[in-house]
Design a protein around this motif. Sequence first.
Motif, PDB file in Angstrom:
ATOM      1  N   ASP A   1       4.263  -2.797  62.699  1.00 16.17           N
ATOM      2  CA  ASP A   1       3.259  -3.826  62.395  1.00 16.17           C
ATOM      3  C   ASP A   1       2.102  -3.239  61.592  1.00 16.17           C
ATOM      4  O   ASP A   1       1.614  -3.865  60.637  1.00 16.17           O
ATOM      5  CB  ASP A   1       2.728  -4.442  63.691  1.00 16.17           C
ATOM      6  N   LYS A   2       1.685  -2.045  61.951  1.00 15.42           N
ATOM      7  CA  LYS A   2       0.557  -1.413  61.269  1.00 15.42           C
ATOM      8  C   LYS A   2       0.879  -1.163  59.804  1.00 15.42           C
ATOM      9  O   LYS A   2       0.076  -1.477  58.907  1.00 15.42           O
ATOM     10  CB  LYS A   2       0.190  -0.098  61.958  1.00 15.42           C
ATOM     11  N   ASP A   3       2.068  -0.587  59.545  1.00 14.46           N
ATOM     12  CA  ASP A   3       2.448  -0.288  58.161  1.00 14.46           C
ATOM     13  C   ASP A   3       2.666  -1.572  57.362  1.00 14.46           C
ATOM     14  O   ASP A   3       2.298  -1.648  56.177  1.00 14.46           O
ATOM     15  CB  ASP A   3       3.712   0.565  58.131  1.00 14.46           C
ATOM     16  N   LEU A   4       3.263  -2.562  58.002  1.00 13.63           N
ATOM     17  CA  LEU A   4       3.507  -3.828  57.321  1.00 13.63           C
ATOM     18  C   LEU A   4       2.192  -4.510  56.970  1.00 13.63           C
ATOM     19  O   LEU A   4       2.035  -5.053  55.861  1.00 13.63           O
ATOM     20  CB  LEU A   4       4.363  -4.740  58.192  1.00 13.63           C
ATOM     21  N   LEU A   5       1.235  -4.461  57.867  1.00 14.16           N
ATOM     22  CA  LEU A   5      -0.080  -5.044  57.583  1.00 14.16           C
ATOM     23  C   LEU A   5      -0.716  -4.395  56.365  1.00 14.16           C
ATOM     24  O   LEU A   5      -1.267  -5.084  55.496  1.00 14.16           O
ATOM     25  CB  LEU A   5      -1.002  -4.894  58.797  1.00 14.16           C
TER      26      LEU A   5
ATOM     27  N   LYS B   1      -2.406  -4.910  50.650  1.00 16.48           N
ATOM     28  CA  LYS B   1      -2.410  -4.374  49.298  1.00 16.48           C
ATOM     29  C   LYS B   1      -1.712  -5.304  48.316  1.00 16.48           C
ATOM     30  O   LYS B   1      -2.225  -5.566  47.218  1.00 16.48           O
ATOM     31  CB  LYS B   1      -1.737  -3.000  49.284  1.00 16.48           C
ATOM     32  N   LYS B   2      -0.548  -5.819  48.696  1.00 14.77           N
ATOM     33  CA  LYS B   2       0.246  -6.643  47.789  1.00 14.77           C
ATOM     34  C   LYS B   2      -0.367  -8.017  47.572  1.00 14.77           C
ATOM     35  O   LYS B   2      -0.331  -8.567  46.473  1.00 14.77           O
ATOM     36  CB  LYS B   2       1.676  -6.793  48.315  1.00 14.77           C
ATOM     37  N   PHE B   3      -0.952  -8.587  48.633  1.00 13.95           N
ATOM     38  CA  PHE B   3      -1.461  -9.961  48.560  1.00 13.95           C
ATOM     39  C   PHE B   3      -2.982 -10.012  48.716  1.00 13.95           C
ATOM     40  O   PHE B   3      -3.517 -10.894  49.388  1.00 13.95           O
ATOM     41  CB  PHE B   3      -0.801 -10.821  49.644  1.00 13.95           C
ATOM     42  N   ASP B   4      -3.675  -9.076  48.070  1.00 14.43           N
ATOM     43  CA  ASP B   4      -5.133  -9.049  48.200  1.00 14.43           C
ATOM     44  C   ASP B   4      -5.777 -10.316  47.651  1.00 14.43           C
ATOM     45  O   ASP B   4      -6.871 -10.705  48.063  1.00 14.43           O
ATOM     46  CB  ASP B   4      -5.719  -7.817  47.507  1.00 14.43           C
ATOM     47  N   TYR B   5      -5.101 -11.001  46.731  1.00 18.10           N
ATOM     48  CA  TYR B   5      -5.637 -12.227  46.149  1.00 18.10           C
ATOM     49  C   TYR B   5      -5.541 -13.416  47.106  1.00 18.10           C
ATOM     50  O   TYR B   5      -6.101 -14.479  46.849  1.00 18.10           O
ATOM     51  CB  TYR B   5      -4.892 -12.567  44.850  1.00 18.10           C
ATOM     52  N   ILE B   6      -4.841 -13.235  48.221  1.00 18.15           N
ATOM     53  CA  ILE B   6      -4.744 -14.307  49.224  1.00 18.15           C
ATOM     54  C   ILE B   6      -5.886 -14.204  50.229  1.00 18.15           C
ATOM     55  O   ILE B   6      -6.490 -15.210  50.598  1.00 18.15           O
ATOM     56  CB  ILE B   6      -3.368 -14.267  49.920  1.00 18.15           C
TER      57      ILE B   6
END
Length: 236
Positions: A206-210, A215-220
């Motif tokens: 969960d930590k790594d996925l978060l 990082k990938k969806f910072d625009y959300i």
Amino acid sequence: MDGKVKEEVNRLIHEKRVVDASHVLHIVNGQALYDVFKNESVLDYSHLIPFNEAMCVNETTESISSPAFIQMRAKGHNSSVDAYKKLVTDYLEPLQKEQYAFIYLWFGEDMFCQINVLTLLAYLEQIGYGGSVQLNVFDEKEFQVETVDIMLGNYERVYREVLVHHEASSEDTYPLMNRAVGIYLELLTEPNRITEYIKKNRELSDKDLLQKLFKKFDYIGYGDSQYMDLIKEISS
């Protein structure tokens, strides 16, 4: 980011793009930025309030800050009504009591922040606010601000169409909000860009996925709680 906030706000004041006076109210995008403004003495915090909400998740009502709104939003956040009022709507009381000539909104570029802005603009229309509104949009890393002059008039309708009825709006706003509305409506569907990414990377902790999601969806602009709700739902 703290020092950058004070430096940028002082620049805007020097350029007379921001006025800090008793007839002005500043609304910031949450408790964290409120604390930065207050602790750094960036502005007169007696005319500074946070908007501690996440309007891009959970259901809402047409009448903002009404008893029905408070009850529905509190339930969606698994909060008591009293706790919700203390965290969110009590801060909005100055708008009912004072006649501010100018309101500055300090919010990020991401979808999360822009949907909160939409809610606030709709609320200003609902209470008949007649002053001027300026949106100060900033990026989270550098706190470089771009100003947008807001013309009230159609935001209550956009709020109702998008957040209450979950429909594309018949009204045009400004580019950042138009983009945010599109993302918001997409994320109501299944599958969407976030749920698909979680499914493809579910072997991660969960930590790594978060961290990857941030990082990938910072625009959300989702926070821990929004992502963890999705991760738990997908994993169940």
